[in-house]
Design an enzyme around this catalytic site. Sequence first.
Site, short mmCIF file in Angstrom:
data_model
loop_
_atom_site.label_atom_id
_atom_site.label_comp_id
_atom_site.label_asym_id
_atom_site.label_seq_id
_atom_site.Cartn_x
_atom_site.Cartn_y
_atom_site.Cartn_z
N ARG A 38 0.78 -1.02 -0.08
CA ARG A 38 -0.09 0.03 0.08
C ARG A 38 0.87 1.30 -0.08
O ARG A 38 0.58 2.24 -0.76
CB ARG A 38 -0.92 -0.08 1.20
CG ARG A 38 -1.85 1.04 1.48
CD ARG A 38 -2.85 0.99 2.45
NE ARG A 38 -3.77 0.25 1.89
CZ ARG A 38 -5.12 0.48 1.21
NH1 ARG A 38 -5.13 1.77 1.17
NH2 ARG A 38 -5.85 -0.25 0.98
N THR A 128 -14.28 6.02 12.59
CA THR A 128 -15.61 6.10 12.98
C THR A 128 -15.63 4.93 14.37
O THR A 128 -15.26 3.79 13.99
CB THR A 128 -16.59 5.39 11.94
OG1 THR A 128 -16.66 6.48 10.70
CG2 THR A 128 -17.98 5.74 12.82
N LEU A 217 -21.84 8.29 14.03
CA LEU A 217 -22.66 7.30 13.87
C LEU A 217 -24.03 7.99 13.38
O LEU A 217 -24.71 7.19 12.59
CB LEU A 217 -22.95 6.69 14.92
CG LEU A 217 -21.41 5.74 15.31
CD1 LEU A 217 -21.67 5.04 16.75
CD2 LEU A 217 -21.09 4.89 14.28
N ALA A 218 -24.56 9.03 13.99
CA ALA A 218 -26.06 9.56 13.64
C ALA A 218 -26.11 9.76 12.19
O ALA A 218 -27.19 9.68 11.73
CB ALA A 218 -26.30 10.39 14.75
N ALA A 221 -26.27 7.06 9.99
CA ALA A 221 -27.59 6.21 10.22
C ALA A 221 -28.79 7.04 9.56
O ALA A 221 -29.69 6.65 9.01
CB ALA A 221 -27.85 6.22 11.71
N LEU A 223 -28.51 9.12 7.09
CA LEU A 223 -28.38 9.19 5.32
C LEU A 223 -28.84 7.74 5.06
O LEU A 223 -29.65 7.57 4.08
CB LEU A 223 -26.72 9.27 4.94
CG LEU A 223 -26.23 10.68 5.20
CD1 LEU A 223 -24.98 10.80 5.03
CD2 LEU A 223 -27.05 11.71 4.21
N CYS A 272 -19.03 2.30 5.30
CA CYS A 272 -19.69 2.73 6.46
C CYS A 272 -21.02 2.59 6.99
O CYS A 272 -21.41 2.42 7.98
CB CYS A 272 -19.51 4.21 6.55
SG CYS A 272 -18.00 5.00 6.55
N ARG A 342 -16.35 -2.33 -1.11
CA ARG A 342 -16.87 -2.86 0.23
C ARG A 342 -18.41 -2.55 0.48
O ARG A 342 -18.97 -1.41 0.22
CB ARG A 342 -16.07 -2.06 1.36
CG ARG A 342 -14.34 -2.14 1.29
CD ARG A 342 -13.90 -1.48 2.71
NE ARG A 342 -13.69 0.17 1.95
CZ ARG A 342 -13.19 0.99 2.82
NH1 ARG A 342 -12.65 0.59 4.04
NH2 ARG A 342 -13.40 2.13 2.38
#
Length: 480
Positions: A38, A128, A217-218, A221, A223, A272, A342
């Site tokens: 990488r 996150t 996190l909010a 969530a 979105l 995410c 992902r």
Amino acid sequence: MVKICCIGAGYVGGPTMAVIALKCPDIEVAVVDISVPRINAWNSDQLPIYEPGLDDIVKQCRGKNLFFSTDVEKHVREADIVFVSVNTPTKTTGLGAGKAADLTYWESAARMIADVSVSDKIVVEKSTVPVKTAEAIEKILMHNSKGIKFQILSNPEFLAEGTAIADLFNPDRVLIGGRETPEGFKAVQTLKEVYANWVPEGQIITTNLWSAELSKLAANAFLAQRISSVNAMSALCESTGADVTQVSYAVGTDSRIGSKFLNASVGFGGSCFQKDILNLVYICQCNGLPEVAEYWKQVIKINDYQKNRFVNRIVSSMFNTVSNKKVAILGFAFKKDTGDTRETPAIDVCKGLLGDKAQISIYDPQVTEEQIQRDLSMKKFDWDHPLHLQPMSPTTVKQVSVTWDAYEATKDAHAVCVLTEWDEFKSLDYQKIFDNMQKPAFIFDGRNIMNVNKLREIGFIVYSIGKPLDPWLKDMPAFV
């Protein structure tokens, strides 16, 4: 000269540090990672991630005040500010498996920082993380500090892949959370001064640590919730003859709601949304809030339902079997302008079709055959662990071929599935594609980017999510 080090050279660490280096020429920025391939890629002309505008910035700053290195301990030791941008995957075993965030890599980074540091440092959470992670990290650093003082800040990223550079140049907000102590306020101010080189002061928000951690996190969530909401409506639209695009437009013109994230699709993906919502569910359960946990769990359930519904629509439309039929997949990345796969919906759609013994031919302009085969043979959640901990030689899925040409992928196919909204898919010669396909020829548009009427004029049987159904499809309803 202020020195910044970022542990983790991935989709967040690399672009973020490149922009800081560009905007802050007086700051030396080092991006470190234990992955030699990488880091070698970051030091080459072929960067390890695709992001519009990133190449130019890296070439402009690399070797001046931007460095990529595997000498993690050296750069951490010399840094004034250490960003930690390591993976926080969903746990696959043990307590909280399938929901909780695995903080193994975060804890390892914290212990290493404590071990090698010889001067006071500001440690910044960029990954996150669950609420109260900073408290755990503080304890690790404090008990291993040898008298050195550390201040922990939370500075979550709000980047969207494909527009990450634009998001970094003109962020809606920069969020910095810190301890409400004199030392904490000073650390917040230090980081604030870095961003102030290009971000207006009014867009830099400061909060306490826990508010910053939960805000990330909010945000994800909320979105994801919008996407699941419009996707739930898309199912109802198909059953009633309504058009989800028209419904979304009507709803989005309400200034209280707005139009963003109201595009019906085969489902959301990316590193995410699902991970963070599962984490949020686990945190709610741990805090004795089962009703709240169940509420957020529904966002994931609708997303899974939408992917299953899409597969079932394909199979039921094609005489209830795709066995030994060639199905072309256009797009494998979870969204356009990125090579990131992902949690891409394409994985679940392909696995669903493979389960019915389809022969799949895949084309994506930015995703390699190796990555596609790895994704289709890997267990759930394994993708988010470092490469050296993933299976070295994933099994090749024999029913899958990968091409570098859309026309080759669709040749002799019974159906075409559009799973990523790449702009080039809108301008393909669909008459040519139709002429070279088996008949009847189907197109299943999982991103609602196709000109449905034009395709039907050519002769395709078309399914577009949440749109009035083709007469053929009405006779063959999809069941989940």
